[in-house]
Design an enzyme around this catalytic site. Structure first.
Site, PDB file in Angstrom:
ATOM      1  N   ARG A   1      -2.832   3.803   8.618  1.00 40.94           N
ATOM      2  CA  ARG A   1      -4.165   3.718   8.034  1.00 40.94           C
ATOM      3  C   ARG A   1      -4.124   3.124   6.621  1.00 40.94           C
ATOM      4  NH1 ARG A   1      -8.736   7.195   6.095  1.00 40.94           N
ATOM      5  NH2 ARG A   1     -10.567   6.026   6.786  1.00 40.94           N
ATOM      6  N   SER A   2      -2.965   2.902   6.077  1.00 38.66           N
ATOM      7  CA  SER A   2      -2.819   2.438   4.703  1.00 38.66           C
ATOM      8  C   SER A   2      -2.843   0.917   4.624  1.00 38.66           C
ATOM      9  CB  SER A   2      -1.503   2.959   4.117  1.00 38.66           C
ATOM     10  OG  SER A   2      -1.116   2.202   2.988  1.00 38.66           O
ATOM     11  N   PRO A   3      -3.831   0.324   3.928  1.00 38.51           N
ATOM     12  CA  PRO A   3      -3.823  -1.132   3.781  1.00 38.51           C
ATOM     13  C   PRO A   3      -2.580  -1.625   3.041  1.00 38.51           C
ATOM     14  CG  PRO A   3      -5.427  -0.149   2.282  1.00 38.51           C
ATOM     15  CD  PRO A   3      -4.964   0.935   3.204  1.00 38.51           C
TER      16      PRO A   3
END
Length: 215
Positions: A12-14
Site C-alpha cells: 500500500r506504500s507509494p
C-alpha cells in the site's frame, strides 16, 4: 562475495513502489541478495494513528506523485486502493479483500526466493496506472508469471497457511522495529536501516564500503 540485506515493504506504500524497481535492479546488477520482508500497512496494523494530522495524507499524495515524476516512474494512486478505506473520513473498512492476499502472497513468494521479483512486478500493475482494476482479469496472474511464479499456487498457499504466513509477517514487523525503524520502504543492511525511496544510493554506498561488487 555476495552481501545480504532485507527490504521491509508494503503493497500500500507509494514509496515502496518507487523503491522496489531500483532495489530489484541493484540485486540483479550487483552481488547482493535482497530478501523481501512484507509487512501490513499502518492502516491495517494500527488505523487509529493513521493520518492523525490531516496534513499527512495530503502531503503524501503530493510528494509521492512528484517523486515519481522526478524519477520518470509511471505512477497513479491505485484503482482499487490495496486498502479499502474512506479517504474523507479515514475510516478503514472491516472488509479487506486485497491487502491480506497481496501481503501473504508476497511472503509466500519470498519463501520461494522470489520475493523481490514478485513485489516489483505486482507493484507495477497496482501503481503504474497502466491498467485499471488490477485485481480483475489476468493482470495479476501475468505479473506473477513475469516474476517466475504461479498465481494459483501462491493463492492456495495464502489460503491454506494463513496463520503461518501472518506469523512470519508479524516477525518481519518485529525485526524492522528491532533494526531501529517503523516505516517502509526500509532496507536493513548489517543491522543498519535505510528508510525511504531516497536512501537507495546511500544504502548502495554503504554496501560498497563493505565490498559490494558488480555481478
Amino acid at each position: 562475495m555476495t552481501l545480504t540485506a532485507d527490504l521491509y515493504f508494503s503493497f500500500r506504500s507509494p514509496y515502496s513502489y518507487l523503491a522496489i524497481g531500483r532495489y530489484s535492479e541493484l540485486s540483479e546488477t550487483h552481488n547482493v541478495d535482497i530478501a523481501l520482508r512484507p509487512v501490513y500497512p499502518i492502516a491495517i496494523r494500527d488505523p487509529d494513528i493513521l493520518f492523525t494530522n490531516a496534513l499527512q495524507g495530503r502531503y503524501i499524495f503530493i510528494d509521492s506523485a512528484r517523486s515519481a515524476q522526478m524519477l520518470g516512474t509511471p505512477y497513479r494512486w491505485p484503482r482499487p486502493d490495496p486498502v479499502v478505506q474512506d479517504m474523507m473520513t479515514r475510516k478503514v473498512s472491516d472488509e479487506q479483500p486485497y491487502i491480506y492476499r497481496l501481503t501473504r502472497m508476497g511472503q509466500a513468494a519470498q519463501r520461494r526466493g522470489k520475493g523481490i521479483a514478485f513485489a516489483d512486478e505486482v507493484s507495477k500493475i497496482i501503481w503504474s496506472g497502466e491498467v485499471d482494476n488490477w485485481h480483475e482479469g489476468d493482470h495479476l496472474a501475468e505479473a506473477v508469471k513475469r516474476a517466475g511464479l504461479d498465481l494459483d499456487e501462491l493463492d492456495a498457499e495464502a489460503a491454506a497457511r494463513t496463520e503461518e504466513l501472518d506469523a512470519e509477517i508479524a516477525a518481519n514487523q518485529d525485526a524492522l522495529a528491532a533494526a531501529g525503524h517503523w516505516g517502509v520502504p526500509t532496507l536493513v543492511f548489517e543491522g543498519e536501516p535505510f528508510f525511504g525511496q531516497d536512501r537507495i544510493e546511500m544504502a548502495k554506498w554503504r554496501m560498497e564500503q563493505k565490498g559490494l561488487t558488480k555481478r
